[in-house]
Design a protein around this motif. Structure first.
Motif, PDB file in Angstrom:
ATOM      1  N   SER A  11       0.832  -1.204   0.000  1.00  0.00           N
ATOM      2  CA  SER A  11       0.000   0.000   0.000  1.00  0.00           C
ATOM      3  C   SER A  11       0.865   1.253   0.000  1.00  0.00           C
ATOM      4  N   ILE A  12       1.929   1.242   0.810  1.00  0.00           N
ATOM      5  CA  ILE A  12       2.843   2.386   0.860  1.00  0.00           C
ATOM      6  C   ILE A  12       3.517   2.585  -0.497  1.00  0.00           C
ATOM      7  N   PHE A  13       3.869   1.490  -1.161  1.00  0.00           N
ATOM      8  CA  PHE A  13       4.488   1.567  -2.486  1.00  0.00           C
ATOM      9  C   PHE A  13       3.524   2.193  -3.489  1.00  0.00           C
ATOM     10  N   ARG A  14       2.249   1.793  -3.424  1.00  0.00           N
ATOM     11  CA  ARG A  14       1.247   2.372  -4.318  1.00  0.00           C
ATOM     12  C   ARG A  14       1.038   3.857  -4.022  1.00  0.00           C
ATOM     13  N   LEU A  15       1.042   4.206  -2.753  1.00  0.00           N
ATOM     14  CA  LEU A  15       0.915   5.612  -2.374  1.00  0.00           C
ATOM     15  C   LEU A  15       2.084   6.420  -2.918  1.00  0.00           C
ATOM     16  N   PHE A  16       3.269   5.853  -2.827  1.00  0.00           N
ATOM     17  CA  PHE A  16       4.470   6.509  -3.349  1.00  0.00           C
ATOM     18  C   PHE A  16       4.349   6.734  -4.858  1.00  0.00           C
ATOM     19  N   ILE A  17       3.865   5.734  -5.576  1.00  0.00           N
ATOM     20  CA  ILE A  17       3.673   5.842  -7.021  1.00  0.00           C
ATOM     21  C   ILE A  17       2.695   6.975  -7.343  1.00  0.00           C
ATOM     22  N   GLY A  18       1.588   7.026  -6.587  1.00  0.00           N
ATOM     23  CA  GLY A  18       0.587   8.066  -6.816  1.00  0.00           C
ATOM     24  C   GLY A  18       1.155   9.456  -6.611  1.00  0.00           C
ATOM     25  N   ILE A  19       1.934   9.631  -5.537  1.00  0.00           N
ATOM     26  CA  ILE A  19       2.538  10.940  -5.258  1.00  0.00           C
ATOM     27  C   ILE A  19       3.507  11.334  -6.365  1.00  0.00           C
ATOM     28  N   VAL A  20       4.296  10.369  -6.827  1.00  0.00           N
ATOM     29  CA  VAL A  20       5.276  10.643  -7.891  1.00  0.00           C
ATOM     30  C   VAL A  20       4.570  11.065  -9.169  1.00  0.00           C
TER      31      VAL A  20
END
Length: 238
Positions: A11-20
């Motif tokens: 989930s944190i990885f997906r959040l990171f992708i979204g922010i990027v």
């Protein structure tokens, strides 16, 4: 426990992708402050936030599908903004029109009678006071711009300028607000030997001068008859 940690890391990885992706979108479009946002951007931000919030914990949706959906949303936002910036009819639909409240020291009846403008006199006077203007009598010109901001000119402070042409297209709401007509503008340009499609930017300065920047970035200005301008405005009012 380990399964939960793996899911949280995912989930944190997906959040990171979204922010990027969103940060890259804002950087590429050079919209990094609220004042630069259009109504499309605000709607798009809600959509992007919904996609991120709804999918980062939904592990039945693959990360690839999540990225594709984000990129598709960003692409659609950019496309709508491009259309709105290139085509004036679309711009007026998406961004709305400027509403003139006071012109030449007098209230504009059509604007006040237009229910869609939702004009609030109390809110209007509060905004004037925040600008150091404590009487409506002191206002020469007041207009709500398409982005919701209020433009005010006090009596004796000079004249307002209007953007008449942008990237070869007539800015209809600005032209109407200036009290001029499309026929008048076309006639003035023809008199100067200037083609509309060759204009990058044209501005009406005061009531007697037009400043033009051509597509090759050369600039020129010319005066026109104030008498003819007033006649056009009077005919329009009649």
């Amino acid at each position: 426990m380990w399964n939960e940690l793996i899911l949280d890391a995912h989930s944190i990885f997906r959040l990171f992708i979204g922010i990027v992706i969103i940060s890259a979108h804002l950087t590429l479009t050079k919209k990094q402050s609220l004042t630069q946002f259009t109504s499309i951007d605000f709607i798009g931000n809600f959509i992007l936030g919904g996609i991120i919030g709804g999918i980062i914990y939904n592990h039945s949706v693959s990360t690839f599908s999540y990225v594709v959906l984000l990129l598709a949303a960003v692409g659609m936002i950019s496309l709508f903004n491009f259309i709105a910036s290139r085509f004036m009819p679309a711009r007026q639909i998406v961004k709305g029109k400027a509403v003139t409240i006071i012109n030449h020291g007098h209230f504009v009846i059509d604007s006040l009678d237009d229910a869609s403008s939702a004009f609030d006199m109390i809110n209007f006077t509060e905004q004037l006071r925040s600008r150091g203007i404590f009487s409506v009598e002191d206002v020469e010109f007041a207009q709500y711009e398409s982005n919701g901001s209020l433009t005010v000119i006090k009596k004796g402070d000079g004249s307002l300028s209007y953007v008449l042409v942008s990237k070869g297209q007539i800015v209809q709401d600005q032209l109407e607000a200036s009290g001029q007509s499309e026929e008048w503008l076309t006639k003035e340009l023809e008199h100067q030997g200037i083609k509309l499609e060759d204009i990058f930017f044209a501005e009406l300065e005061g009531r007697e001068k037009i400043y033009i920047v051509m597509n090759d970035m050369t600039a020129r200005s010319f005066a026109f008859s104030l008498e003819n301008s007033q006649e056009n405005a009077e005919q329009k009012m009649d």
